[in-house]
Design a protein around this motif. Structure first.
Motif, mmCIF file in Angstrom:
data_model
loop_
_atom_site.group_PDB
_atom_site.id
_atom_site.type_symbol
_atom_site.label_atom_id
_atom_site.label_comp_id
_atom_site.label_asym_id
_atom_site.label_seq_id
_atom_site.Cartn_x
_atom_site.Cartn_y
_atom_site.Cartn_z
ATOM 1 N N TYR A 177 0.833 -1.214 0.000
ATOM 2 C CA TYR A 177 0.000 0.000 0.000
ATOM 3 C C TYR A 177 0.862 1.256 0.000
ATOM 4 C CZ TYR A 177 -4.884 1.282 0.972
ATOM 5 O OH TYR A 177 -6.176 1.707 0.880
ATOM 6 N N LEU A 190 1.591 4.944 -3.380
ATOM 7 C CA LEU A 190 0.252 5.182 -3.895
ATOM 8 C C LEU A 190 -0.557 6.074 -2.970
ATOM 9 C CD1 LEU A 190 -0.536 1.564 -5.135
ATOM 10 C CD2 LEU A 190 0.093 3.530 -6.524
ATOM 11 N N ILE A 191 -0.166 6.105 -1.705
ATOM 12 C CA ILE A 191 -0.869 6.932 -0.736
ATOM 13 C C ILE A 191 0.116 7.283 0.366
ATOM 14 C CG2 ILE A 191 -1.722 4.909 0.525
ATOM 15 C CD1 ILE A 191 -4.233 6.521 1.191
ATOM 16 N N SER A 192 0.054 8.512 0.849
ATOM 17 C CA SER A 192 0.970 8.922 1.912
ATOM 18 C C SER A 192 0.464 8.431 3.260
ATOM 19 C CB SER A 192 1.106 10.441 1.931
ATOM 20 O OG SER A 192 -0.112 11.040 2.334
ATOM 21 N N ASP A 240 -2.363 10.601 4.721
ATOM 22 C CA ASP A 240 -3.620 10.325 4.012
ATOM 23 C C ASP A 240 -4.205 8.997 4.449
ATOM 24 O OD1 ASP A 240 -3.664 12.661 2.641
ATOM 25 O OD2 ASP A 240 -2.871 11.849 0.763
ATOM 26 N N ARG A 283 -11.220 7.488 -4.853
ATOM 27 C CA ARG A 283 -9.827 7.942 -4.769
ATOM 28 C C ARG A 283 -8.863 6.798 -5.036
ATOM 29 N NH1 ARG A 283 -11.899 10.651 -0.237
ATOM 30 N NH2 ARG A 283 -10.983 9.095 1.153
ATOM 31 N N ALA A 284 -9.163 5.630 -4.487
ATOM 32 C CA ALA A 284 -8.281 4.487 -4.696
ATOM 33 C C ALA A 284 -8.253 4.071 -6.159
ATOM 34 C CB ALA A 284 -8.740 3.315 -3.826
ATOM 35 N N GLU A 326 -8.746 6.045 -8.716
ATOM 36 C CA GLU A 326 -7.981 7.062 -9.452
ATOM 37 C C GLU A 326 -6.483 6.871 -9.262
ATOM 38 O OE1 GLU A 326 -9.600 10.589 -7.812
ATOM 39 O OE2 GLU A 326 -11.377 10.616 -9.133
ATOM 40 N N ARG A 327 -6.090 6.404 -8.080
ATOM 41 C CA ARG A 327 -4.668 6.189 -7.816
ATOM 42 C C ARG A 327 -4.176 4.856 -8.358
ATOM 43 N NH1 ARG A 327 -5.290 8.358 -1.631
ATOM 44 N NH2 ARG A 327 -4.633 10.520 -1.969
ATOM 45 N N ILE A 380 -4.686 1.863 -6.968
ATOM 46 C CA ILE A 380 -4.309 0.915 -5.920
ATOM 47 C C ILE A 380 -5.029 -0.414 -6.183
ATOM 48 C CG2 ILE A 380 -4.305 0.476 -3.436
ATOM 49 C CD1 ILE A 380 -4.416 3.501 -3.015
#
Length: 407
Positions: A44, A49-51, A54, A90-91, A93-94, A96
């Motif tokens: 993850y 892919l995500i800070s 966040d 959001r996931a 779009e990223r 993940i």
């Protein structure tokens, strides 16, 4: 690595207070959840892919949504599944992976269970009931998440395909395919542009730092009532601006304040079928601006420079043959002399105005002009000399210096 501080002991609660107790410990739940993800689902974070902040915020929001469902308050303060759907969007779009996301929800259930076990004795009957309901809700939330995730991934894929088709269409227009029967009309429909309108074609290079040479051009023009499409072509950002019932000057007044790099504008062309010609001439107009000088040059205002840009070999020959003796001088003497010559021509051959512009005595200007006449081998007067010298100076300023000359 995220670490979880030991949870302090709390007194057993009344059965009716378990969900409320979990709500009061949302920060602890979120921290446990993040800790489990880092330890057991680290892909993850490994792929950036995500800070971490966040992730912690998302975990807290989703835990709060689960507890509202658990408490039987699905509509108080909005639909808690809305938080889940937003997370899914959001996931998606990223990009993940869904498997990692669903595993994280299971880890969220584990974090809630661990906090739940802290809040009540293991023998408490409500603990068993709440735990059973908790896992059912985790399943429900996971299913809703997966459904929304697939929907948004499909939507994004369709948008990506539409964008790809749009890019291909613009590329074909810039290559001249708009002159083929029916293609311009088809492109107009797909790009939401008029087929037969007058068009400006704009070419903009990025700034030296790599940032876009113009800020939000489509939005800037839309605010003024102009339809346009913008697309990177090679190293340039190219815009097709439909004038429709407006004027080129009105469009340029919108664009100029947004310029951060060098840009060029070709002459007005009629219809999408001729934007290829406008594209070529916009690139020529851009090249008429000296390197490092931001601005938006129109071809009509830089025709002499455009002639040199379109014939760089002749421009270099002009510099070499006419200005070569000056450029061969040691140090910066040649540059001082050519700068004096350029200012003298710009001030209509006024020695006094040249001296004022260069902050020097008029005798210094006269001495430099005499020196130039000797080096160039001709008097600085007459139309032919002015034309040749002016073009040579312009070519020199554009960087057309000629082989073997200082740059």
């Amino acid at each position: 690595m995220v670490t979880v501080e030991p949870v302090e002991e709390v007194a057993p609660l009344e059965p009716t207070g378990l969900v409320a107790a979990l709500n009061s410990r949302l920060d602890e739940v979120a921290e446990r959840w993040v800790s489990h993800i880092v330890a057991k689902n680290s892909g993850y974070l490994d792929n950036a892919l995500i800070s971490l902040p966040d992730l912690r915020r998302t975990c807290r929001d989703n835990a709060a949504a689960v507890l509202r469902l658990l408490a039987g308050e699905p509509t108080a303060g909005g639909d808690p599944l809305g938080v889940v759907r937003a997370s899914a969007r959001r996931a998606a779009e990223r990009g993940i992976p869904l498997d990692s996301l669903l595993r994280s929800y299971r880890l969220g259930g584990l974090a809630l269970w661990e906090e739940l076990a802290v809040c009540a004795p293991r023998s408490d009957r409500e603990l068993v009931d709440v735990a059973s309901a908790l896992w059912l809700i985790i399943d429900e939330v996971s299913a809703e998440f997966a459904t929304c995730y697939h929907y948004h991934r499909t939507e994004l894929e369709l948008l990506r395909m539409a964008e790809q088709r749009r890019r291909v269409m613009v590329d074909e227009l810039l290559r001249g395919r708009g002159r083929e029967g029916g293609f311009a009309e088809e492109a107009a429909v797909k790009l939401d542009l008029p087929a037969d309108s007058a068009y400006l074609v704009v070419a903009v290079e990025p700034t030296p730092t790599g940032r876009p040479g113009v800020e939000m051009p489509a939005e800037t023009l839309t605010a003024g009532g102009f339809r346009s499409v913008w697309q990177v072509s090679g190293e340039l950002l190219v815009g097709l601006v439909a004038l429709e019932r407006s004027t080129p000057d009105a469009a340029l007044r919108r664009l100029r304040p947004a310029m951060r790099g060098r840009g060029g504008v070709g002459p007005v062309v009629t219809g999408l079928g001729q934007v290829d010609e406008g594209h070529q001439l916009a690139a020529v107009a851009l090249a008429t601006l000296p390197a490092g000088k931001p601005g938006l040059a129109t071809l009509e205002d830089h025709l002499p420079e455009a002639l040199l840009v379109r014939s760089p070999d002749l421009g270099e020959m002009l510099v070499r043959e006419l200005l070569g003796p000056v450029l061969d001088l040691p140090g910066k003497e040649g540059t001082y002399l050519l700068t004096t010559l350029a200012v003298w021509i710009d001030t209509n051959c006024s020695v006094a105005h040249t001296a004022t512009r260069l902050y020097c005595h008029r005798n210094t200007v006269l001495n430099r002009l005499n020196r130039l006449e000797g080096l160039l081998g001709r008097p600085l007067k007459g139309r032919a000399t002015f034309v040749a010298v002016s073009l040579a100076l312009t070519a020199w300023e554009l960087g057309l210096r000629g082989e073997g000359r200082p740059r």
